[in-house]
Motif scaffolding. Sequence first.
Motif, PDB file in Angstrom:
ATOM      1  N   LEU A 168     -29.123   4.630 -43.344  1.00  0.00           N
ATOM      2  CA  LEU A 168     -30.250   3.977 -44.010  1.00  0.00           C
ATOM      3  C   LEU A 168     -30.416   2.533 -43.538  1.00  0.00           C
ATOM      4  N   HIS A 169     -29.302   1.834 -43.392  1.00  0.00           N
ATOM      5  CA  HIS A 169     -29.355   0.437 -42.942  1.00  0.00           C
ATOM      6  C   HIS A 169     -29.965   0.357 -41.548  1.00  0.00           C
ATOM      7  N   LEU A 187     -31.968   2.543 -40.055  1.00  0.00           N
ATOM      8  CA  LEU A 187     -33.387   2.917 -40.112  1.00  0.00           C
ATOM      9  C   LEU A 187     -34.236   1.742 -40.604  1.00  0.00           C
ATOM     10  N   ARG A 188     -33.803   1.075 -41.653  1.00  0.00           N
ATOM     11  CA  ARG A 188     -34.571  -0.035 -42.197  1.00  0.00           C
ATOM     12  C   ARG A 188     -34.606  -1.223 -41.243  1.00  0.00           C
ATOM     13  N   GLN A 189     -33.465  -1.481 -40.586  1.00  0.00           N
ATOM     14  CA  GLN A 189     -33.412  -2.588 -39.629  1.00  0.00           C
ATOM     15  C   GLN A 189     -34.403  -2.383 -38.489  1.00  0.00           C
ATOM     16  N   GLU A 207     -37.198  -0.535 -38.754  1.00  0.00           N
ATOM     17  CA  GLU A 207     -38.496  -0.162 -39.326  1.00  0.00           C
ATOM     18  C   GLU A 207     -38.782   1.319 -39.127  1.00  0.00           C
ATOM     19  N   PHE A 208     -37.759   2.129 -39.248  1.00  0.00           N
ATOM     20  CA  PHE A 208     -37.817   3.589 -39.187  1.00  0.00           C
ATOM     21  C   PHE A 208     -38.302   4.119 -37.835  1.00  0.00           C
ATOM     22  N   CYS A 213     -33.608   3.117 -33.629  1.00  0.00           N
ATOM     23  CA  CYS A 213     -32.452   3.375 -34.500  1.00  0.00           C
ATOM     24  C   CYS A 213     -31.330   4.065 -33.712  1.00  0.00           C
ATOM     25  N   CYS A 263     -30.406  12.697 -40.713  1.00  0.00           N
ATOM     26  CA  CYS A 263     -31.429  12.596 -41.765  1.00  0.00           C
ATOM     27  C   CYS A 263     -31.507  13.891 -42.567  1.00  0.00           C
ATOM     28  N   LEU A 275     -39.856   7.643 -46.818  1.00  0.00           N
ATOM     29  CA  LEU A 275     -39.150   6.367 -46.709  1.00  0.00           C
ATOM     30  C   LEU A 275     -40.035   5.324 -46.022  1.00  0.00           C
ATOM     31  N   ARG A 276     -40.846   5.786 -45.069  1.00  0.00           N
ATOM     32  CA  ARG A 276     -41.697   4.860 -44.353  1.00  0.00           C
ATOM     33  C   ARG A 276     -42.775   4.308 -45.293  1.00  0.00           C
TER      34      ARG A 276
END
Length: 445
Positions: A406-407, A409-411, A413-414, A419, A434, A444-445
């Motif tokens: 998750l970290h 992906l967020r870093q 921006e998916f 990633c 995933c 999530l996006r």
Amino acid sequence: MAAVPDFPARCVIWFGSPQPAERAALAAAGWQVRGVATDDCVAIGMRGSDQVVGLLDLRSALPANLTRLQALLDEHRHMTLLAILPAGAPPPSPALQALLAVCAETFAAPLDLGRIVHRLQQLAGDAAQPPTHGPQQLIGDSAVLQVARSAIRKFAPVDLPVLITGETGTGKELAAQALHALSPRHARPFLAVNCGAIPAALVQSELFGHERGAFTGAASRRLGLFETASGGTVFLDEIGDLPLDAQTNLLRVLQEGTVERVGSNKPLAVDVRVLAATHVDLEQAVERGQFRRDLFYRLNVLRLPLPPLRDRGSDILLLAQHFLASFRDRHVTRARGFSADARRALERFHWPGNVRELLNRIQRAAIVTDGELISAADLELVPAQLDMPQRLLHDARRSAERDALLHALRQNEFNITACARDMQVSRVTVYRLCRKHQLALPELR
């Protein structure tokens, strides 16, 4: 040769109802247990060659049954008797006094099974000189070890192969030595070899021997392991590592009782009992084509599984004390025991190396400790090393993996490509992770 030699049986006639743990402890020490109900005392059948000891279990015997019991014992005055009294028993009645008067020893509940077994072995005439290699060399009182000891005594007199299984360090060679020591072959050689430690090119020569000139460097005839041990026992440790061509020759030994030296086509008769051990799953090795199916069936006549140390409960501390005492007999050390944190650490550790690892840790700790009590730090069993329950450990790893994903992906921006580059894995792996952690990317996006 008869499959089962007619050895005198050691039998305890238990007047009463033995508990399963009591029956198992006696069986592990080589004693058959024959229960006789005190309220229905019938004739006792036994062979003249049997070694028989009677045990009067008076913990639940009714006073009305004592007269019948006395009459039965009068018919077998030759029988040595032991007695068990209930805890906190009142002064015995005259009838009970008459029974106790003919008993060699009396034990009070709760029972110390070790004392009873020791007394039985004294009565059998072999407690003063314990065997160098016997089931008692497998130290411990746990139920799972008692089962293994009992199986050793059942298998030892039968001249058939035994496959000993268990993790590395559980004492497979000790079990093989015990099988040999209790067998009719005990006065003949016991030879052990680790099949994984012999270079592949020398396996045939080591096991089956070679003739002079059979290969470069064969300056003289050499007898192999099976010829040298003829009349005795061969223990093949890590049998799963034996090359396929040597497996073929081993099958011939088991089927025909013959060997052929390298460089000769003349079969030579050998009389050996084969014991084999492995820590790998031979059934899976057979399916992979790494072990001959027919050889597996020949070896797997009798199977002796040895329990891992982590399943043996209080045996861990018992073994630790034994190893420390043995070390103190041979070396100078201040260590005399274990601290409370060391005992907790010993019980909680997973012991992947089993008894061998425990021995090594105790010996190292006895050298490095500065105090009289060995600590968890001396054993190198600090809290981080202690075994966690497998489910908790699995859950912790899964949670950490999900958080890291998750970290990343967020870093990024998916962005899956970015990633994957950041995590140093493929895009396919990111998608797989995933799905594994049920992360819906569109949401999530």
